[in-house]
Design an enzyme around this catalytic site. Sequence first.
Site, mmCIF file in Angstrom:
data_model
loop_
_atom_site.group_PDB
_atom_site.id
_atom_site.type_symbol
_atom_site.label_atom_id
_atom_site.label_comp_id
_atom_site.label_asym_id
_atom_site.label_seq_id
_atom_site.Cartn_x
_atom_site.Cartn_y
_atom_site.Cartn_z
ATOM 1 C CG ASP A 10 -1.963 -1.128 1.198
ATOM 2 O OD1 ASP A 10 -1.919 -1.954 0.272
ATOM 3 O OD2 ASP A 10 -2.798 -1.197 2.119
ATOM 4 C CG ASP A 48 -6.611 -0.041 1.266
ATOM 5 O OD1 ASP A 48 -6.860 -1.225 1.564
ATOM 6 O OD2 ASP A 48 -7.076 0.933 1.897
ATOM 7 C CG HIS A 50 -11.366 0.920 0.345
ATOM 8 N ND1 HIS A 50 -11.499 -0.355 0.849
ATOM 9 C CD2 HIS A 50 -10.389 1.514 1.089
ATOM 10 C CE1 HIS A 50 -10.645 -0.519 1.846
ATOM 11 N NE2 HIS A 50 -9.952 0.589 2.007
ATOM 12 C CG HIS A 54 -15.147 0.025 1.553
ATOM 13 N ND1 HIS A 54 -14.685 -0.299 2.806
ATOM 14 C CD2 HIS A 54 -15.100 -1.103 0.822
ATOM 15 C CE1 HIS A 54 -14.356 -1.581 2.815
ATOM 16 N NE2 HIS A 54 -14.588 -2.094 1.624
ATOM 17 C CG HIS A 83 -8.605 5.084 2.852
ATOM 18 N ND1 HIS A 83 -9.580 4.830 3.795
ATOM 19 C CD2 HIS A 83 -7.997 3.897 2.614
ATOM 20 C CE1 HIS A 83 -9.553 3.549 4.120
ATOM 21 N NE2 HIS A 83 -8.612 2.953 3.424
ATOM 22 C CE LYS A 108 -4.081 -4.300 1.474
ATOM 23 N NZ LYS A 108 -4.803 -3.184 2.114
ATOM 24 C CB CYS A 153 -2.081 -3.100 5.261
ATOM 25 S SG CYS A 153 -3.790 -2.520 5.113
#
Length: 199
Positions: A10, A48, A50, A54, A83, A108, A153
């Site tokens: 990330d 990351d 989303h 989310h 984010h 993810k 993470c």
Amino acid sequence: MAKDALIVVDVQNDFCPGGALGVDGGHEIVPIINKLMQRFDRVVLTQDWHTPGHSSFASSHPGKAPFETVMMPYGEQVLWPDHCIQGSSGAEFHPDLVWTKAELVIRKGFHPHIDSYSTFYENDRKTPTGLAGYLRERGITNVTFAGLATDYCVAYSALDAIAHGFTAEVLLDACRGIDLGGSLAAMTAKMRKAGVVLV
Ligand code: VGL
Ligand code: ZN
């Protein structure tokens, strides 16, 4: 002989200073990671990623503010500022990250109702990302982690790597943490206890 992979977690604009969930000093690890990537034959990045609205965003829970928690069907969840929204500039990798060498990008957090800290399992601890299978099929036995954030993470990923039977190390100089309510010390202790090698 151990076969190694570097997993770069990330390193995205939103996790760097000025980003939506900026981690102090997040940008400082970019040149370190660029050098590390040259040392490893196999490099995997995580991103990351989303959906808008989310369920891990405080903005999706009326009356809740970022960094408060809620109960989800899968357990307690920290609420974050919006984010790393799919396709946004905040979700892009830091512009100075030289990631040409990456052989796989694992995204993810794309299921609207489940967050995902670990790059192996989503936060319901049941939905796999496919990374374990990928590593196994490629004969990789040791994974080395660098990136953001140390206590979310990176830590969850390293713990899951051990749970999957890989050996795991975290290069602390190449990570930065969020440190929410003592999370950095707590997750560092948890990793050490689980057998993650902290370098
Ligand atoms: C992360 C919080 C929310 C991380 C991702 O990359 O550590 N933390 N989403
Ligand atoms: Zn996230």
